[in-house]
Write an enzyme that holds these catalytic residues in place. Structure first.
Site, PDB file in Angstrom:
ATOM      1  N   GLN A  88       0.763  -1.226  -0.146  1.00 23.06           N
ATOM      2  CA  GLN A  88       0.246  -0.241   0.077  1.00 23.06           C
ATOM      3  C   GLN A  88       0.674   0.854  -0.082  1.00 23.06           C
ATOM      4  OE1 GLN A  88      -3.076  -0.592   3.294  1.00 23.06           O
ATOM      5  NE2 GLN A  88      -3.323  -2.440   2.872  1.00 23.06           N
ATOM      6  N   CYS A  89       1.979   1.002  -1.057  1.00 21.10           N
ATOM      7  CA  CYS A  89       3.083   2.354  -1.272  1.00 21.10           C
ATOM      8  C   CYS A  89       2.342   3.022  -2.205  1.00 21.10           C
ATOM      9  CB  CYS A  89       4.166   1.597  -0.640  1.00 21.10           C
ATOM     10  SG  CYS A  89       5.128   2.841  -0.785  1.00 21.10           S
ATOM     11  N   SER A  90       2.969   3.851  -2.033  1.00 19.97           N
ATOM     12  CA  SER A  90       2.806   4.953  -3.479  1.00 19.97           C
ATOM     13  C   SER A  90       4.300   4.033  -4.496  1.00 19.97           C
ATOM     14  CB  SER A  90       3.375   6.562  -2.780  1.00 19.97           C
ATOM     15  OG  SER A  90       5.158   7.436  -2.977  1.00 19.97           O
ATOM     16  N   PHE A  91       5.285   4.166  -4.492  1.00 19.06           N
ATOM     17  CA  PHE A  91       5.584   3.294  -4.998  1.00 19.06           C
ATOM     18  C   PHE A  91       5.902   1.600  -5.326  1.00 19.06           C
ATOM     19  CE2 PHE A  91       9.089   5.641  -2.888  1.00 19.06           C
ATOM     20  CZ  PHE A  91       9.274   6.663  -3.995  1.00 19.06           C
ATOM     21  N   THR A  92       4.477   1.112  -4.515  1.00 16.30           N
ATOM     22  CA  THR A  92       3.999  -0.894  -4.636  1.00 16.30           C
ATOM     23  C   THR A  92       3.632  -0.441  -6.372  1.00 16.30           C
ATOM     24  OG1 THR A  92       2.974  -0.130  -3.042  1.00 16.30           O
ATOM     25  CG2 THR A  92       2.227  -2.447  -4.437  1.00 16.30           C
TER      26      THR A  92
END
Length: 168
Positions: free
Chosen positions: A41-45
């Site tokens: 659930q990360c912007s980098f996922t």
């Protein structure tokens, strides 16, 4: 410790796979290894896609990518094994090895990350700043280079190719 011992210290470590199996790093001897702390659930996922593309492109040439889910940054990996496995597979088609959720910083940091951070410090010293920090390990087990979370996986291809050429 001799230089040779330092180079091979990576191979003395092990980690538990998402399926609960203890995996010795020595099974990756002679391969180029990319270790990444991940989160669903990360912007980098979306980097999972790029990591999987790298894995598919270079797997047969000797690259292995090891994903270590981590919940130390903004509670971005709150799920258990089942949710992590389903998210990686269903959303991104991840086929590279994934491991149990780990800490990458602090007193409970996993030994793989303690070792890699001690060998390849970052801008904040040895601390991992965020999810999707990437550590590239050469075919000799020597930590080679560290990449920031913002570095897209495809940007690692030239460094991976350089190390794969050494492995031959």
């Amino acid at each position: 410790m001799s230089t040779n011992d330092t180079n091979n210290a990576f191979y003395t470590l092990s980690a538990t796979s998402l399926q609960g199996k203890e995996i010795p790093m020595e099974q990756y001897q002679g391969k180029v290894v990319l270790v990444v702390n991940t989160a669903s659930q990360c912007s980098f996922t979306p980097q999972y896609e790029g990591l999987e593309a790298l894995y598919k492109k270079y797997q047969d040439k000797g690259l292995v990518i090891l994903g270590f889910p981590c919940n130390q940054f903004g509670n971005q990996e709150p799920g258990g094994k089942k949710e992590i496995e389903e998210g990686c597979l269903l959303n991104y088609g991840v086929s590279f090895p994934m491991f149990d959720k780990v800490d990458v910083n602090g007193k409970d940091a996993h030994p793989v990350f303690r070792y890699l951070k001690s060998e390849l410090g970052g801008l904040l010293g040895s601390w991992v700043k965020w999810n999707f920090t990437k550590f590239l390990v050469g075919p000799d087990g020597k930590p080679y280079k560290r990449f920031a979370p913002i570095t897209k996986p495809e940007k690692l291809a030239p460094e991976i190719e350089k190390l794969l050429a050494r492995a031959k």
